[in-house]
Scaffold this motif. Structure first.
Motif, mmCIF file in Angstrom:
data_model
loop_
_atom_site.group_PDB
_atom_site.id
_atom_site.type_symbol
_atom_site.label_atom_id
_atom_site.label_comp_id
_atom_site.label_asym_id
_atom_site.label_seq_id
_atom_site.Cartn_x
_atom_site.Cartn_y
_atom_site.Cartn_z
ATOM 1 N N GLY A 134 31.464 51.244 37.407
ATOM 2 C CA GLY A 134 31.379 50.062 36.558
ATOM 3 C C GLY A 134 30.553 48.989 37.229
ATOM 4 N N THR A 135 30.426 47.862 36.543
ATOM 5 C CA THR A 135 29.633 46.769 37.071
ATOM 6 C C THR A 135 30.405 46.032 38.125
ATOM 7 O OG1 THR A 135 30.476 45.363 35.340
ATOM 8 C CG2 THR A 135 28.419 46.494 34.885
ATOM 9 N N THR A 136 29.725 45.714 39.243
ATOM 10 C CA THR A 136 30.352 44.957 40.324
ATOM 11 C C THR A 136 29.428 43.854 40.777
ATOM 12 O OG1 THR A 136 29.441 46.523 41.907
ATOM 13 C CG2 THR A 136 31.702 46.932 41.156
ATOM 14 N N PRO A 137 29.140 42.869 39.925
ATOM 15 C CA PRO A 137 28.293 41.777 40.366
ATOM 16 C C PRO A 137 29.053 40.827 41.251
ATOM 17 C CG PRO A 137 29.017 41.400 38.120
ATOM 18 C CD PRO A 137 29.517 42.746 38.515
ATOM 19 N N ALA A 138 28.313 39.938 41.864
ATOM 20 C CA ALA A 138 28.933 38.953 42.742
ATOM 21 C C ALA A 138 29.741 37.973 41.919
ATOM 22 C CB ALA A 138 27.848 38.207 43.524
ATOM 23 N N PRO A 139 30.717 37.276 42.570
ATOM 24 C CA PRO A 139 31.543 36.345 41.818
ATOM 25 C C PRO A 139 30.749 35.231 41.181
ATOM 26 C CG PRO A 139 32.570 36.889 43.919
ATOM 27 C CD PRO A 139 31.209 37.483 43.934
ATOM 28 N N GLY A 140 29.602 34.864 41.709
ATOM 29 C CA GLY A 140 28.831 33.779 41.124
ATOM 30 C C GLY A 140 27.849 34.209 40.061
ATOM 31 N N SER A 141 27.779 35.519 39.755
ATOM 32 C CA SER A 141 26.813 35.979 38.775
ATOM 33 C C SER A 141 27.278 35.676 37.368
ATOM 34 C CB SER A 141 26.598 37.487 38.934
ATOM 35 O OG SER A 141 27.814 38.163 38.722
ATOM 36 N N LYS A 142 26.336 35.786 36.389
ATOM 37 C CA LYS A 142 26.676 35.508 35.004
ATOM 38 C C LYS A 142 27.472 36.664 34.435
ATOM 39 C CE LYS A 142 22.716 32.561 34.003
ATOM 40 N NZ LYS A 142 21.541 32.354 33.110
ATOM 41 N N PRO A 143 28.508 36.419 33.681
ATOM 42 C CA PRO A 143 29.331 37.493 33.136
ATOM 43 C C PRO A 143 28.636 38.199 31.997
ATOM 44 C CG PRO A 143 30.132 35.376 32.373
ATOM 45 C CD PRO A 143 29.033 35.086 33.343
ATOM 46 N N GLY A 144 28.984 39.467 31.822
ATOM 47 C CA GLY A 144 28.516 40.206 30.678
ATOM 48 C C GLY A 144 29.374 39.921 29.458
ATOM 49 N N GLY B 298 33.232 36.635 37.095
ATOM 50 C CA GLY B 298 33.015 35.444 37.904
ATOM 51 C C GLY B 298 34.260 34.851 38.516
ATOM 52 N N ARG B 299 35.447 35.391 38.200
ATOM 53 C CA ARG B 299 36.660 34.877 38.813
ATOM 54 C C ARG B 299 36.741 35.323 40.275
ATOM 55 N NH1 ARG B 299 40.608 33.721 34.845
ATOM 56 N NH2 ARG B 299 39.509 33.049 32.965
ATOM 57 N N THR B 300 37.492 34.567 41.064
ATOM 58 C CA THR B 300 37.728 34.980 42.441
ATOM 59 C C THR B 300 38.747 36.117 42.461
ATOM 60 O OG1 THR B 300 39.498 33.344 42.722
ATOM 61 C CG2 THR B 300 37.243 32.647 43.247
ATOM 62 N N ARG B 301 38.857 36.758 43.622
ATOM 63 C CA ARG B 301 39.806 37.854 43.744
ATOM 64 C C ARG B 301 41.248 37.358 43.580
ATOM 65 N NH1 ARG B 301 39.005 42.786 42.825
ATOM 66 N NH2 ARG B 301 37.220 42.893 44.236
ATOM 67 N N GLU B 302 41.545 36.177 44.046
ATOM 68 C CA GLU B 302 42.888 35.627 43.912
ATOM 69 C C GLU B 302 43.218 35.334 42.443
ATOM 70 O OE1 GLU B 302 45.604 31.958 45.759
ATOM 71 O OE2 GLU B 302 43.449 32.109 46.179
ATOM 72 N N GLN B 303 42.264 34.782 41.704
ATOM 73 C CA GLN B 303 42.499 34.489 40.296
ATOM 74 C C GLN B 303 42.609 35.762 39.465
ATOM 75 O OE1 GLN B 303 39.186 31.994 39.346
ATOM 76 N NE2 GLN B 303 40.112 30.131 40.189
ATOM 77 N N SER B 304 41.818 36.767 39.789
ATOM 78 C CA SER B 304 41.847 38.003 39.009
ATOM 79 C C SER B 304 43.119 38.803 39.245
ATOM 80 C CB SER B 304 40.624 38.861 39.344
ATOM 81 O OG SER B 304 40.631 39.226 40.719
ATOM 82 N N LEU B 305 43.718 38.704 40.422
ATOM 83 C CA LEU B 305 44.945 39.446 40.733
ATOM 84 C C LEU B 305 46.207 38.617 40.524
ATOM 85 C CD1 LEU B 305 43.834 41.295 43.995
ATOM 86 C CD2 LEU B 305 44.060 42.265 41.698
ATOM 87 N N GLN B 306 46.078 37.466 39.889
ATOM 88 C CA GLN B 306 47.243 36.596 39.705
ATOM 89 C C GLN B 306 48.273 37.228 38.783
ATOM 90 O OE1 GLN B 306 46.238 32.726 38.212
ATOM 91 N NE2 GLN B 306 48.204 31.841 38.766
ATOM 92 N N ARG B 307 47.830 37.862 37.700
ATOM 93 C CA ARG B 307 48.766 38.528 36.789
ATOM 94 C C ARG B 307 49.508 39.655 37.489
ATOM 95 N NH1 ARG B 307 48.218 38.881 31.012
ATOM 96 N NH2 ARG B 307 48.505 41.102 31.281
ATOM 97 N N LEU B 308 48.808 40.389 38.354
ATOM 98 C CA LEU B 308 49.444 41.501 39.052
ATOM 99 C C LEU B 308 50.521 41.017 40.013
ATOM 100 C CD1 LEU B 308 49.363 44.575 39.371
ATOM 101 C CD2 LEU B 308 47.696 44.278 41.186
ATOM 102 N N SER B 309 50.315 39.860 40.641
ATOM 103 C CA SER B 309 51.317 39.329 41.565
ATOM 104 C C SER B 309 52.574 38.881 40.836
ATOM 105 C CB SER B 309 50.732 38.164 42.359
ATOM 106 O OG SER B 309 50.394 37.090 41.494
#
Length: 328
Positions: free
Chosen positions: A62-72, A228-239
Motif C-alpha cells: 500500500g501507499t506509505t508516504p511521509a506524514p507531511g505529504s498530501k493525502p490521497g 498525514g496523521r502522526t503515529r500517535e494520533q493514528s494508533l489512538q483508537r487502538l490504545s
C-alpha cells in the motif's frame, strides 16, 4: 378529554417533533457529505493537474508516504469518517450522545457519522415508541399511567447504550485474546528486517483471519498515517480498545520507536513473556474460582445421591423394624 387521550396526543406530538428533528439531522448530514465530496473532487483535480498523474499504491504494502505529504482521496475519506461531524455539536446530539457514548462507539467499532446518527435516532425512536406502545396495550389511568410511561421511556433511552456497551466489551475481550499473538507476529516481522510501517501493513492485510479486531484497527491506523496523521494520533483508537494497560503499552512502544528509532525486538520479547505469565496467572485464578463454584454444584447434586446410597439401607432397615413392631 381523558388523561389517557392527553397522554396519547402528547406522545404523538413528541414523535412528530422527533421525526422532524431526525429529518433535519439527515438533511444536515446529506449537505455535509455533498460539500465534502465536492471539495475532495476539487482537491483531486488540482493534485492531478499539478502532479500530472494521481498517486498510485506500492504493490503488496500500500501507499506509505511521509506524514507531511498530501493525502490521497481514500485516506482523506477515512480520516474524515472518524472526524465528528458538525451536527454532533448541537444540544440535542450532545444530550443523546455524550462523550462516554462516543468512546463506547469507538470501542465497538462504529464510526461517528453513521454510528452516531443511528445511535441518536434509535434512542429517540425507542424513547417515544415504547411508552406509546405500553400505554396503548395496558391502558392505565392516574398515577399508574406515569409509571407505565416512565419505565419504557427509560428502557428506550438506555437500551441502545447497553447494546453498544456489550459489543464494546466483547471487542475489548477479543483484543486481550489477540494481543500476545500480535506481539509475537510483530517481533517476528521485525526480526526479518522489516520496518515498523511495513510490519503494521502486513499485519493489517495478511493476518485478518487470526487478528480480527486488531487487524481492522491497524488498517484504519495505517490509512490515517498515510493521510498525514502522526503515529500517535493514528494508533489512538487502538490504545482505547485494551481492557487493561497492555495494549496502551504496546502502542506507546511503537510510538517511541517510530519517533526516536532503536531496536524493538528485545522489548517485544520481554513484553511477550510478561503477557504469557499474566495469562497463566489469570487462568489459575479462573481455575480457583471454578473450583469454588463447583463445590456448591457438587453439594446440590452429588450429596443427595450419596445420602441415598449410604444411608438408604439403614433407613429401609429402620422402617422395616418399626413396621414389624407395629404389626405385633
Amino acid at each position: 378529554m381523558t388523561p389517557q387521550q392527553l397522554w396519547i396526543m402528547s406522545l404523538v406530538f413528541a414523535s412528530i417533533a422527533i421525526g422532524l428533528m431526525a429529518a433535519g439531522l439527515l438533511w444536515r448530514v446529506r449537505r455535509a457529505s455533498q460539500a465534502q465530496a465536492q471539495v475532495e473532487k476539487i482537491l483531486q483535480t488540482r493534485e492531478t493537474n499539478v502532479a500530472g498523474t494521481p498517486p498510485f499504491p506500492i504493490p503488496g504494502l500500500g501507499t506509505t508516504p511521509a506524514p507531511g505529504s498530501k493525502p490521497g482521496n481514500e485516506a482523506a475519506s477515512v480520516a474524515d469518517s472518524i472526524r465528528p461531524p458538525a451536527w454532533l455539536e448541537t444540544g440535542i446530539a450532545k444530550a443523546l450522545l455524550a462523550d462516554e457514548d462516543r468512546k463506547l462507539l469507538d470501542q465497538a467499532g462504529f464510526d461517528l457519522p453513521r454510528g452516531g446518527l443511528l445511535y441518536i435516532v434509535s434512542r429517540a425512536v425507542l424513547a417515544v415508541c415504547l411508552p406509546a406502545l405500553a400505554l396503548l396495550i395496558l391502558q392505565p389511568s392516574g398515577l399508574k399511567a406515569l409509571l407505565v410511561g416512565f419505565i419504557p421511556f427509560a428502557l428506550g433511552i438506555m437500551l441502545p447504550k447497553w447494546i453498544v456497551r456489550s459489543k464494546a466489551a466483547k471487542r475489548r475481550a477479543q483484543v486481550v485474546e489477540e494481543l500476545p499473538l500480535f506481539v509475537d507476529l510483530l517481533r517476528l516481522l521485525q526480526g526479518v528486517g522489516l520496518s515498523i510501517d511495513q510490519s503494521l501493513q502486513i499485519l493489517a492485510s495478511e493476518f485478518g483471519s487470526v487478528l480480527r479486531v486488531i487487524s481492522t484497527e491497524l488498517t484504519l491506523a495505517n490509512r490515517l498515517y498515510n493521510s498525514g496523521r502522526t503515529r500517535e494520533q493514528s494508533l489512538q483508537r487502538l490504545s482505547y480498545l485494551g481492557a487493561d494497560d497492555d495494549m496502551n503499552a504496546v502502542v506507546n512502544l511503537l510510538v517511541q520507536v517510530d519517533r526516536h528509532g532503536g531496536a524493538v525486538q528485545e522489548p517485544l520479547k520481554e513484553f511477550s513473556i510478561r503477557l504469557r505469565e499474566k495469562r497463566q496467572a489469570s487462568f489459575k485464578e479462573k481455575i480457583g474460582t471454578i473450583t469454588v463454584k463447583m463445590t456448591g454444584v457438587m453439594v446440590l447434586t452429588l450429596l443427595p445421591a450419596l445420602l441415598v446410597i449410604t444411608a438408604g439401607p439403614g433407613f429401609t432397615a429402620v422402617i422395616r423394624s418399626l413396621s414389624a413392631m407395629g404389626g405385633r
